[in-house]
Design a protein around this motif. Structure first.
Motif, PDB file in Angstrom:
ATOM      1  N   PHE A 214       0.852  -1.170   0.000  1.00 50.93           N
ATOM      2  CA  PHE A 214       0.000   0.000   0.000  1.00 50.93           C
ATOM      3  C   PHE A 214       0.896   1.231   0.000  1.00 50.93           C
ATOM      4  O   PHE A 214       1.811   1.347   0.783  1.00 50.93           O
ATOM      5  CB  PHE A 214      -0.889  -0.035   1.244  1.00 50.93           C
ATOM      6  N   TYR A 215       0.639   2.159  -0.909  1.00 52.45           N
ATOM      7  CA  TYR A 215       1.502   3.306  -1.128  1.00 52.45           C
ATOM      8  C   TYR A 215       1.146   4.430  -0.165  1.00 52.45           C
ATOM      9  O   TYR A 215       0.018   4.899  -0.139  1.00 52.45           O
ATOM     10  CB  TYR A 215       1.331   3.760  -2.581  1.00 52.45           C
ATOM     11  N   THR A 216       2.112   4.846   0.642  1.00 54.83           N
ATOM     12  CA  THR A 216       1.905   5.946   1.583  1.00 54.83           C
ATOM     13  C   THR A 216       3.042   6.953   1.441  1.00 54.83           C
ATOM     14  O   THR A 216       4.071   6.669   0.834  1.00 54.83           O
ATOM     15  CB  THR A 216       1.873   5.439   3.039  1.00 54.83           C
ATOM     16  N   ASN A 217       2.860   8.112   2.054  1.00 52.80           N
ATOM     17  CA  ASN A 217       3.917   9.119   2.045  1.00 52.80           C
ATOM     18  C   ASN A 217       5.179   8.607   2.725  1.00 52.80           C
ATOM     19  O   ASN A 217       6.296   8.890   2.286  1.00 52.80           O
ATOM     20  CB  ASN A 217       3.445  10.400   2.732  1.00 52.80           C
ATOM     21  N   THR A 218       5.014   7.872   3.813  1.00 57.19           N
ATOM     22  CA  THR A 218       6.163   7.339   4.543  1.00 57.19           C
ATOM     23  C   THR A 218       6.969   6.386   3.669  1.00 57.19           C
ATOM     24  O   THR A 218       8.198   6.468   3.619  1.00 57.19           O
ATOM     25  CB  THR A 218       5.688   6.608   5.813  1.00 57.19           C
ATOM     26  N   ILE A 219       6.285   5.499   2.972  1.00 63.94           N
ATOM     27  CA  ILE A 219       6.979   4.558   2.103  1.00 63.94           C
ATOM     28  C   ILE A 219       7.649   5.306   0.955  1.00 63.94           C
ATOM     29  O   ILE A 219       8.771   4.982   0.562  1.00 63.94           O
ATOM     30  CB  ILE A 219       6.018   3.466   1.590  1.00 63.94           C
ATOM     31  N   PHE A 220       6.990   6.333   0.427  1.00 60.75           N
ATOM     32  CA  PHE A 220       7.585   7.121  -0.651  1.00 60.75           C
ATOM     33  C   PHE A 220       8.879   7.778  -0.201  1.00 60.75           C
ATOM     34  O   PHE A 220       9.911   7.681  -0.865  1.00 60.75           O
ATOM     35  CB  PHE A 220       6.582   8.171  -1.143  1.00 60.75           C
ATOM     36  N   LEU A 221       8.843   8.449   0.952  1.00 65.61           N
ATOM     37  CA  LEU A 221      10.036   9.132   1.449  1.00 65.61           C
ATOM     38  C   LEU A 221      11.107   8.129   1.867  1.00 65.61           C
ATOM     39  O   LEU A 221      12.306   8.366   1.646  1.00 65.61           O
ATOM     40  CB  LEU A 221       9.664  10.054   2.609  1.00 65.61           C
ATOM     41  N   ALA A 222      10.703   7.010   2.455  1.00 63.27           N
ATOM     42  CA  ALA A 222      11.683   5.975   2.817  1.00 63.27           C
ATOM     43  C   ALA A 222      12.339   5.401   1.573  1.00 63.27           C
ATOM     44  O   ALA A 222      13.543   5.108   1.572  1.00 63.27           O
ATOM     45  CB  ALA A 222      11.008   4.871   3.625  1.00 63.27           C
ATOM     46  N   SER A 223      11.581   5.254   0.498  1.00 68.20           N
ATOM     47  CA  SER A 223      12.139   4.734  -0.748  1.00 68.20           C
ATOM     48  C   SER A 223      13.183   5.683  -1.317  1.00 68.20           C
ATOM     49  O   SER A 223      14.215   5.250  -1.834  1.00 68.20           O
ATOM     50  CB  SER A 223      11.038   4.507  -1.779  1.00 68.20           C
ATOM     51  N   ILE A 224      12.922   6.986  -1.234  1.00 63.30           N
ATOM     52  CA  ILE A 224      13.916   7.959  -1.683  1.00 63.30           C
ATOM     53  C   ILE A 224      15.170   7.842  -0.829  1.00 63.30           C
ATOM     54  O   ILE A 224      16.294   7.827  -1.340  1.00 63.30           O
ATOM     55  CB  ILE A 224      13.343   9.385  -1.646  1.00 63.30           C
ATOM     56  N   GLY A 225      14.987   7.734   0.478  1.00 63.08           N
ATOM     57  CA  GLY A 225      16.137   7.590   1.373  1.00 63.08           C
ATOM     58  C   GLY A 225      16.931   6.326   1.103  1.00 63.08           C
ATOM     59  O   GLY A 225      18.164   6.343   1.095  1.00 63.08           O
ATOM     60  N   VAL A 226      16.215   5.226   0.870  1.00 61.43           N
ATOM     61  CA  VAL A 226      16.891   3.960   0.552  1.00 61.43           C
ATOM     62  C   VAL A 226      17.665   4.095  -0.749  1.00 61.43           C
ATOM     63  O   VAL A 226      18.806   3.631  -0.860  1.00 61.43           O
ATOM     64  CB  VAL A 226      15.867   2.799   0.470  1.00 61.43           C
TER      65      VAL A 226
END
Length: 177
Positions: free
Chosen positions: A75-87
């Motif tokens: 499920f796509y959330t803002n947290t996952i989006f920002l964590a993906s950028i960080g990763v």
């Protein structure tokens, strides 16, 4: 000197030359305000649209593409989006420094951030594909690629993958009936 010592010395010289070249290219990008500004401007719409529309995108996707089912993407959330950028940034920095692939970093890190395994592995495969394309472009500029041989492999690969997919689909249809 023995063959292995000469070969080791040759490989060490090559590694040093490659490291020197990578430092020069990185410094050219990092020390140019114009290049950094262009890079930042290209990232702004991606980050803005990803954060602004994360909830809308997740709600609009069919359950097969974005639902909370076991074998579907997370499920796509803002947290996952920002964590993906960080990763992505961390994996890029780590793999750029040590010269290793990011496959052993990206999938576990995304899964730790809450991305389901199947999406993390698919994202990692896309990362590997993109990195291979960039490596191919670089090697083409250096003259290390034979276009005719690459096209021959491409035709064979597409044919093999297509026939494998067709035979797998047939076998799946046979097991259903």
């Amino acid at each position: 000197m023995s063959f292995f010592k000469e070969f080791g010395h040759f490989m060490l010289m090559g590694a040093r030359a490659h490291a020197k070249w990578e430092i020069e290219v990185s410094n050219r990008i990092v020390h140019s305000k114009k290049r950094l500004a262009v890079f930042g401007l290209l990232l702004l719409p991606i980050i803005y649209l990803g954060v602004a529309y994360a909830g809308d995108i997740a709600g609009a996707l069919p359950s097969v593409l974005g639902g909370k089912n076991t074998y579907c993407p997370s499920f796509y959330t803002n947290t996952i989006f920002l964590a993906s950028i960080g990763v992505g940034v961390a994996a890029g920095l780590i793999t750029g420094c040590i010269g290793a692939g990011g496959g052993f970093i990206i999938a576990p890190a995304l899964m730790s951030a809450g991305v389901k395994g199947i999406l993390a592995v698919g994202t990692d495969l896309f990362h590997i594909f993109a990195k291979a394309i960039m490596g191919s472009v670089l090697h083409r500029k250096l003259g290390n690629i034979s276009i005719s041989l690459a096209l021959t492999f491409l035709v064979g690969s597409i044919g093999g993958a297509t026939s494998e997919a067709t035979s797998t689909e047939r076998s799946m249809n046979l097991t259903r009936y």
